[in-house]
Design a protein around this motif. Sequence first.
Motif, PDB file in Angstrom:
ATOM      1  N   GLY A 146       1.489  -1.289  -0.028  1.00 39.26           N
ATOM      2  CA  GLY A 146       0.000   0.567   0.199  1.00 39.26           C
ATOM      3  C   GLY A 146       0.599   1.237   0.433  1.00 39.26           C
ATOM      4  O   GLY A 146       0.516   2.402  -0.779  1.00 39.26           O
ATOM      5  N   ALA A 149       2.138   1.434  -3.464  1.00 44.52           N
ATOM      6  CA  ALA A 149       1.260   1.884  -4.192  1.00 44.52           C
ATOM      7  C   ALA A 149       1.773   3.270  -5.337  1.00 44.52           C
ATOM      8  O   ALA A 149       1.406   3.190  -6.504  1.00 44.52           O
ATOM      9  CB  ALA A 149       0.055   2.001  -4.004  1.00 44.52           C
ATOM     10  N   THR A 157      -3.616   2.558  -7.105  1.00 45.01           N
ATOM     11  CA  THR A 157      -4.049   2.198  -6.125  1.00 45.01           C
ATOM     12  C   THR A 157      -5.709   0.938  -6.568  1.00 45.01           C
ATOM     13  O   THR A 157      -5.325   0.196  -5.913  1.00 45.01           O
ATOM     14  CB  THR A 157      -4.667   3.368  -4.962  1.00 45.01           C
ATOM     15  OG1 THR A 157      -3.487   3.717  -5.171  1.00 45.01           O
ATOM     16  CG2 THR A 157      -4.073   2.687  -3.618  1.00 45.01           C
ATOM     17  N   ARG A 161      -5.926  -2.931  -6.056  1.00 40.66           N
ATOM     18  CA  ARG A 161      -6.240  -3.186  -4.221  1.00 40.66           C
ATOM     19  C   ARG A 161      -7.160  -4.311  -4.733  1.00 40.66           C
ATOM     20  O   ARG A 161      -7.370  -5.260  -4.115  1.00 40.66           O
ATOM     21  CB  ARG A 161      -7.219  -2.067  -3.591  1.00 40.66           C
ATOM     22  CG  ARG A 161      -7.778  -2.661  -2.271  1.00 40.66           C
ATOM     23  CD  ARG A 161      -8.694  -1.158  -1.695  1.00 40.66           C
ATOM     24  NE  ARG A 161      -9.615  -1.057  -1.016  1.00 40.66           N
ATOM     25  CZ  ARG A 161     -10.443  -1.334  -0.823  1.00 40.66           C
ATOM     26  NH1 ARG A 161     -10.888  -2.421  -0.790  1.00 40.66           N
ATOM     27  NH2 ARG A 161     -11.070  -1.827   0.857  1.00 40.66           N
ATOM     28  N   PHE A 183      -3.853  -2.716   3.310  1.00 40.05           N
ATOM     29  CA  PHE A 183      -3.112  -2.144   1.786  1.00 40.05           C
ATOM     30  C   PHE A 183      -4.054  -0.576   2.321  1.00 40.05           C
ATOM     31  O   PHE A 183      -3.292   0.156   2.210  1.00 40.05           O
ATOM     32  CB  PHE A 183      -3.809  -3.144   1.078  1.00 40.05           C
ATOM     33  CG  PHE A 183      -3.483  -2.240  -0.674  1.00 40.05           C
ATOM     34  CD1 PHE A 183      -2.516  -2.391  -1.061  1.00 40.05           C
ATOM     35  CD2 PHE A 183      -4.625  -1.192  -1.168  1.00 40.05           C
ATOM     36  CE1 PHE A 183      -2.377  -1.639  -2.146  1.00 40.05           C
ATOM     37  CE2 PHE A 183      -4.098  -1.296  -1.514  1.00 40.05           C
ATOM     38  CZ  PHE A 183      -3.403  -0.704  -2.587  1.00 40.05           C
ATOM     39  N   ASP A 184      -5.022  -0.468   3.117  1.00 38.48           N
ATOM     40  CA  ASP A 184      -5.345   0.918   2.737  1.00 38.48           C
ATOM     41  C   ASP A 184      -4.770   1.308   3.971  1.00 38.48           C
ATOM     42  O   ASP A 184      -4.107   2.712   3.608  1.00 38.48           O
ATOM     43  CB  ASP A 184      -6.785   0.238   3.352  1.00 38.48           C
ATOM     44  CG  ASP A 184      -8.104   0.432   2.041  1.00 38.48           C
ATOM     45  OD1 ASP A 184      -7.289  -0.081   0.977  1.00 38.48           O
ATOM     46  OD2 ASP A 184      -9.057  -0.566   2.425  1.00 38.48           O
ATOM     47  N   GLY A 186      -1.481   1.005   4.838  1.00 42.73           N
ATOM     48  CA  GLY A 186      -0.080   2.067   3.921  1.00 42.73           C
ATOM     49  C   GLY A 186      -0.458   2.616   2.519  1.00 42.73           C
ATOM     50  O   GLY A 186       0.124   3.689   2.875  1.00 42.73           O
ATOM     51  N   VAL A 187      -1.772   2.766   2.614  1.00 42.79           N
ATOM     52  CA  VAL A 187      -1.768   4.095   1.576  1.00 42.79           C
ATOM     53  C   VAL A 187      -2.188   5.073   2.138  1.00 42.79           C
ATOM     54  O   VAL A 187      -1.705   6.468   1.642  1.00 42.79           O
ATOM     55  CB  VAL A 187      -3.487   3.545   0.144  1.00 42.79           C
ATOM     56  CG1 VAL A 187      -3.524   4.722  -0.129  1.00 42.79           C
ATOM     57  CG2 VAL A 187      -2.886   2.404  -0.248  1.00 42.79           C
TER      58      VAL A 187
END
Length: 191
Positions: A146, A149, A157, A161, A183-184, A186-187
Motif C-alpha cells: 500500500g 502503490a 491503487t 487493491r 493495504f488501505d 499503507g496507502v
Amino acid sequence: MKKDIILCGVGGQGILSIATIIGEAATAAGLNLKQAEVHGMSQRGGDVQSNLRLSTDIIYSDLIPMGEADVIISMEPMEALRYLPYLSKDGAVVTSSQSFVNIPNYPESSAIDAELAKLPKVAKLDIEQIAKEVATVRSANVVLLGMAAPYIGILSTDELRCAVARVFQRKGDAIVEANLKAFDAGVAAVG
C-alpha cells in the motif's frame, strides 16, 4: 510506459506474495510482465529478491540493469541498501523502518538510516506496527505494498487493491478483509 521494481527482504516476510499481487494486477490490466526471483537460503531468514518489469510495450529481459530500477520495495531496510546500485537517479525506496537482524555483523540502525536519508525519495514506516493496529502482523507486507502503490504508477491503487482481494480470496473473506485493511492503511500512511 514501463516500471522496473525490485522487491527485497528476508525469507518468510512475504516478498513473493507482494510480487504475486503486483503480477495479478498487471495481468488484469493487460500489461506485459517479466519476473525473476532469487531465493537465498530456502528457510526463513535468507535473502529473497524479485525483479518485476511491467510495461505497455514488449519486455525482452526479466532482469533489471544497474541504475534502472524505478522503485525498490523492501521489507527490511538493510536489504534496500543492498540493491541501491540498481536504483535509478530518480527512483524511490519504500521500506520498513524496522530491521530484521539475521546476521552477527548487522549494521547499527543509525548507519542504515543515515544512508537512506541521502536518497531523494524514501518512504519508511514501521509496517509491522501499522499491520498490528489495523489487521494482523502477518499482513505487514501488504501494508508495504500500500505504501508503494503511489510509486508504482503504471498500476492504479484501485487495480492493486482489487488484486489483493483476488489473490487472498481462496483463503476466505476474513483474510481478504484483513489484507484490504492493511493495504488501505499503507496507502493512507504515505498519502
